[in-house]
Scaffold this motif. Structure first.
Motif, PDB file in Angstrom:
ATOM      1  N   MET A   1       0.840  -1.183   0.000  1.00 36.60           N
ATOM      2  CA  MET A   1       0.000   0.000   0.000  1.00 36.60           C
ATOM      3  C   MET A   1       0.887   1.249   0.000  1.00 36.60           C
ATOM      4  SD  MET A   1      -2.795   0.883   2.816  1.00 36.60           S
ATOM      5  CE  MET A   1      -4.005   2.062   2.564  1.00 36.60           C
ATOM      6  N   ARG A   2       0.629   2.156  -0.933  1.00 39.35           N
ATOM      7  CA  ARG A   2       1.405   3.381  -1.051  1.00 39.35           C
ATOM      8  C   ARG A   2       0.765   4.501  -0.242  1.00 39.35           C
ATOM      9  NH1 ARG A   2       5.123   4.859  -5.176  1.00 39.35           N
ATOM     10  NH2 ARG A   2       6.169   3.047  -5.455  1.00 39.35           N
ATOM     11  N   HIS A   3       1.626   5.346   0.314  1.00 47.39           N
ATOM     12  CA  HIS A   3       1.175   6.525   1.051  1.00 47.39           C
ATOM     13  C   HIS A   3       1.814   7.761   0.433  1.00 47.39           C
ATOM     14  CE1 HIS A   3      -0.578   4.151   4.280  1.00 47.39           C
ATOM     15  NE2 HIS A   3       0.511   3.403   4.239  1.00 47.39           N
ATOM     16  N   SER A   4       1.074   8.838   0.421  1.00 46.66           N
ATOM     17  CA  SER A   4       1.648  10.098  -0.038  1.00 46.66           C
ATOM     18  C   SER A   4       2.034  10.921   1.194  1.00 46.66           C
ATOM     19  CB  SER A   4       0.653  10.864  -0.896  1.00 46.66           C
ATOM     20  OG  SER A   4      -0.472  11.223  -0.129  1.00 46.66           O
ATOM     21  N   PHE A   5       3.142  11.642   1.067  1.00 46.02           N
ATOM     22  CA  PHE A   5       3.665  12.408   2.187  1.00 46.02           C
ATOM     23  C   PHE A   5       4.341  13.660   1.643  1.00 46.02           C
ATOM     24  CE2 PHE A   5       7.328  13.531   4.819  1.00 46.02           C
ATOM     25  CZ  PHE A   5       6.713  13.701   6.043  1.00 46.02           C
ATOM     26  N   SER A   6       4.019  14.807   2.232  1.00 39.61           N
ATOM     27  CA  SER A   6       4.698  16.040   1.845  1.00 39.61           C
ATOM     28  C   SER A   6       4.705  17.012   3.020  1.00 39.61           C
ATOM     29  CB  SER A   6       4.050  16.673   0.625  1.00 39.61           C
ATOM     30  OG  SER A   6       2.687  16.889   0.849  1.00 39.61           O
ATOM     31  N   ILE A   7       5.701  17.901   3.011  1.00 39.57           N
ATOM     32  CA  ILE A   7       5.783  18.940   4.036  1.00 39.57           C
ATOM     33  C   ILE A   7       5.993  20.286   3.340  1.00 39.57           C
ATOM     34  CG2 ILE A   7       6.653  17.419   5.848  1.00 39.57           C
ATOM     35  CD1 ILE A   7       9.417  18.557   5.332  1.00 39.57           C
ATOM     36  N   TYR A   8       5.424  21.323   3.927  1.00 42.88           N
ATOM     37  CA  TYR A   8       5.531  22.677   3.400  1.00 42.88           C
ATOM     38  C   TYR A   8       5.741  23.642   4.553  1.00 42.88           C
ATOM     39  CZ  TYR A   8       3.366  20.656  -0.727  1.00 42.88           C
ATOM     40  OH  TYR A   8       3.087  19.872  -1.799  1.00 42.88           O
ATOM     41  N   PHE A   9       6.590  24.625   4.338  1.00 46.04           N
ATOM     42  CA  PHE A   9       6.759  25.724   5.275  1.00 46.04           C
ATOM     43  C   PHE A   9       6.068  26.942   4.688  1.00 46.04           C
ATOM     44  CE2 PHE A   9      10.362  22.950   6.053  1.00 46.04           C
ATOM     45  CZ  PHE A   9      10.357  22.867   7.429  1.00 46.04           C
ATOM     46  N   TYR A  10       5.422  27.742   5.534  1.00 50.09           N
ATOM     47  CA  TYR A  10       4.766  28.957   5.068  1.00 50.09           C
ATOM     48  C   TYR A  10       4.675  29.946   6.210  1.00 50.09           C
ATOM     49  CZ  TYR A  10       0.456  27.236   7.282  1.00 50.09           C
ATOM     50  OH  TYR A  10      -0.470  26.779   8.186  1.00 50.09           O
ATOM     51  N   LEU A  11       4.348  31.191   5.875  1.00 51.01           N
ATOM     52  CA  LEU A  11       4.177  32.222   6.892  1.00 51.01           C
ATOM     53  C   LEU A  11       2.704  32.403   7.199  1.00 51.01           C
ATOM     54  CD1 LEU A  11       6.576  35.131   5.875  1.00 51.01           C
ATOM     55  CD2 LEU A  11       6.933  33.326   7.547  1.00 51.01           C
ATOM     56  N   LYS A  12       2.414  32.604   8.448  1.00 42.46           N
ATOM     57  CA  LYS A  12       1.047  32.911   8.866  1.00 42.46           C
ATOM     58  C   LYS A  12       0.881  34.425   8.741  1.00 42.46           C
ATOM     59  CE  LYS A  12      -2.166  31.756  12.528  1.00 42.46           C
ATOM     60  NZ  LYS A  12      -2.260  31.105  13.836  1.00 42.46           N
ATOM     61  N   ARG A  13       0.447  34.861   7.563  1.00 44.89           N
ATOM     62  CA  ARG A  13       0.421  36.286   7.231  1.00 44.89           C
ATOM     63  C   ARG A  13      -0.806  37.024   7.761  1.00 44.89           C
ATOM     64  NH1 ARG A  13       4.090  37.320   2.885  1.00 44.89           N
ATOM     65  NH2 ARG A  13       4.951  35.375   2.113  1.00 44.89           N
ATOM     66  N   ARG A  14      -1.853  36.324   8.037  1.00 47.96           N
ATOM     67  CA  ARG A  14      -3.085  37.001   8.461  1.00 47.96           C
ATOM     68  C   ARG A  14      -2.980  37.607   9.847  1.00 47.96           C
ATOM     69  NH1 ARG A  14      -7.970  33.304   6.087  1.00 47.96           N
ATOM     70  NH2 ARG A  14      -7.337  33.525   3.922  1.00 47.96           N
ATOM     71  N   LYS A  15      -2.173  37.003  10.703  1.00 49.21           N
ATOM     72  CA  LYS A  15      -2.004  37.523  12.056  1.00 49.21           C
ATOM     73  C   LYS A  15      -0.561  37.989  12.242  1.00 49.21           C
ATOM     74  CE  LYS A  15      -5.359  35.404  15.052  1.00 49.21           C
ATOM     75  NZ  LYS A  15      -5.543  34.643  16.280  1.00 49.21           N
ATOM     76  N   LEU A  16      -0.371  39.280  12.086  1.00 52.89           N
ATOM     77  CA  LEU A  16       0.954  39.845  12.327  1.00 52.89           C
ATOM     78  C   LEU A  16       1.119  40.116  13.817  1.00 52.89           C
ATOM     79  CD1 LEU A  16       1.392  42.441   9.449  1.00 52.89           C
ATOM     80  CD2 LEU A  16       2.412  40.187   9.648  1.00 52.89           C
ATOM     81  N   GLN A  17       2.321  39.967  14.285  1.00 47.60           N
ATOM     82  CA  GLN A  17       2.610  40.290  15.671  1.00 47.60           C
ATOM     83  C   GLN A  17       2.803  41.796  15.792  1.00 47.60           C
ATOM     84  OE1 GLN A  17       6.002  37.864  16.528  1.00 47.60           O
ATOM     85  NE2 GLN A  17       4.813  35.985  16.506  1.00 47.60           N
ATOM     86  N   LYS A  18       2.946  42.295  17.008  1.00 43.43           N
ATOM     87  CA  LYS A  18       3.074  43.732  17.234  1.00 43.43           C
ATOM     88  C   LYS A  18       4.304  44.315  16.551  1.00 43.43           C
ATOM     89  CE  LYS A  18       0.592  43.706  21.556  1.00 43.43           C
ATOM     90  NZ  LYS A  18       0.641  43.921  22.999  1.00 43.43           N
ATOM     91  N   ASP A  19       5.347  43.532  16.387  1.00 40.13           N
ATOM     92  CA  ASP A  19       6.571  44.011  15.745  1.00 40.13           C
ATOM     93  C   ASP A  19       6.580  43.734  14.241  1.00 40.13           C
ATOM     94  OD1 ASP A  19       6.771  41.295  16.011  1.00 40.13           O
ATOM     95  OD2 ASP A  19       8.740  41.292  16.944  1.00 40.13           O
TER      96      ASP A  19
END
Length: 58
Positions: A1-19
């Protein structure tokens, strides 16, 4: 049985911090089921390389 696997990095742009920084997030996808994890690290958006999904040289 085959499985698909992937990873992605991204920025959480909707919530900016105070800085004006964004949190770096990790998305893990296994067999079309996704889980998002915060890396608890923040950077300015101009230091993020969208195309390569990584931090550019600071």
């Amino acid at each position: 049985m085959r499985h698909s696997f992937s990873i992605y990095f991204y920025l959480k742009r909707r919530k900016l911090q105070k800085d004006s920084k964004s949190t770096i997030m990790l998305r893990i996808i296994v067999d079309n089921k996704a889980a998002d994890v915060s890396l608890k690290t923040s950077i300015l958006q101009e230091h993020w390389d969208k195309q390569n999904r990584r931090v550019s040289a600071i």
